[in-house]
Motif scaffolding. Structure first.
Motif: not given
Length: 415
Positions: A72-73, A144-145, A296-299, A322-323
């Motif tokens: 994890x993570x 983590x991203x 990074x992930x998009x929103x 948000x991260x």
């Protein structure tokens, strides 16, 4: 310090396969262990990735040690353990200890040729050669991203998606923080998500409260069935470059298709933990100018991740999660605040929404408290149907949705 890998390997192998040790002491569980699973969070999750990469999932007789692993993570990291002057608890951050060893290629379970170093390797290269690979589920959060370059678990370092090995599944827990949070703790810390919590001196925005221990339990249960051969593994749920669910960030939030929420205090400047090709054979590490491509992930239009497993707080959101957490003036302004996340609530009713807030209000999303509960319960049921939540946890989540709907400020929804 690297002998710790041997210690774990030999202990699990003894308990699993032997009847007694060399001194004649009996194995107290001899013949009883049929399946072995390893799981660990953060540092111990990174440890498992290292353990696998260095070939320790084969014992001295080349027998499989762990049938399944759930790190994890850990992101794309390993650990600063099998080094001279090692410091296993340390890790690279955007602001602190940036060049800590343990972050270099390989990053992915797939065996590939690294575009910067030219090396060919993968976390499963050795276990594939020895036929001792476990089934693997990896869980990561948005932290983590941005902090541990989790995109490199599924990309080639130059920005292209990889084929994920058949015995690996990747899970992105959208909107959550570093480490799964407990539902009851979050309900205690913020009973009503329509009432904002305060930030602190370092960062003006409060950390994200988005419970996901239920996802961890469901994943571990499913991994056990897969490792035993009695169940079908879940499909990966992870962002990809090819479908636009992750991208390279810039200082413009639109690079991640995210709304600009800087006027509301949730700034964005594209900050993340970059990665260079480093020489870790020397201490301190010697960085180069060669950079890995990190995504990074998009929103969506509400500022939440498009992709990933969406626990109820993300599937039926009352806030943007948000991260990242941007430091205030006086605390290295603009840098990432450790492993912290941020949360920014939506306006409750459309009439009192800040004119600079581009997001829909809670009223626009759910109409009234009853409408919110209907969508919340549907999200819970969907997770159970997809085996991403166990039925026992569904009861708790439905109680939480009901609890949120009767909070004093939330009761004003639609009025």
């Amino acid at each position: 310090m690297g002998l710790g890998f041997l210690g774990v390997r030999d202990l699990i192998s003894f308990l699993r396969y032997e009847t007694q040790d060399k001194a004649g002491n009996a194995n107290p569980v001899a013949g009883r262990i049929k399946t072995t699973l390893a799981t660990g969070i953060s540092q111990s999750g990174r440890y498992l990735r290292d353990f696998l990469w260095m070939g320790f999932n084969a014992d001295r007789q080349v027998r499989t040690v762990f049938d399944g692993m759930l790190p994890l993570v850990g992101g794309s990291r390993k650990t600063y353990t099998n080094y001279r002057w090692s410091k296993p608890g340390d890790y690279s951050r955007q602001h602190e200890t940036h060049y800590t060893p343990g972050d270099q290629f390989p990053f992915a379970y797939s065996t590939i040729t690294d575009p910067l170093s030219g090396k060919t390797d993968g976390l499963m290269k050795k276990c594939t050669e020895l036929n001792t690979c476990p089934k693997v589920f990896q869980y990561d959060s948005p932290i983590e991203f941005g902090g541990a370059r989790a995109s490199l678990v599924s990309t080639d370092g130059a920005g292209k998606d990889l084929d994920i090995p058949a015995n690996v599944r990747l899970f992105y827990s959208a909107g959550t923080s570093h480490g799964p949070q407990q539902l009851a703790n979050n309900a205690k810390n913020q009973p009503d998500y329509s009432v904002e919590r305060a930030g602190n001196a370092v960062a003006s925005m409060p950390g994200a409260l988005n419970a996901s221990t239920a996802l961890y339990r469901a994943l571990l249960s499913n991994l056990e069935g897969w490792a035993k051969g009695t169940g079908t593994p879940l499909a990966s749920n992870w962002p990809e470059v090819s479908d636009g669910t992750m991208a390279v960030p810039t200082s413009n939030p639109q690079s991640l298709t995210a709304p600009d929420l800087s006027a509301l205090g949730l700034g964005f400047n594209g900050v993340y933990n970059t990665l260079t090709l480093n020489d870790e054979s020397v201490i301190p590490s010697l960085p180069s100018s060669k950079m890995y491509v990190v995504h990074l992930p998009t929103s969506d239009s509400q500022g939440n991740s498009k992709s990933g497993v969406k626990m109820p707080d993300s599937a039926v959101p009352l806030a943007t999660f948000v991260g990242y957490s941007i430091r205030n003036a006086g605390y290295v302004q603009g840098d990432q605040n450790g492993l912290s996340s941020s949360q920014s609530g939506f306006a409750l009713n459309t009439a009192n929404k800040n004119a600079k807030d581009p997001r829909k209000s809670v009223q626009e999303l759910y109409t009234n408290p009853a409408g919110y509960v209907v969508k919340w319960n549907a999200a819970v049921d969907a997770l159970v149907a997809e085996k991403l939540m166990l039925p026992d946890d569904a009861v708790l989540y439905k109680n939480r949705g009901l609890m949120q709907s009767v909070q004093a400020n939330f009761a004003k929804l639609g009025q």
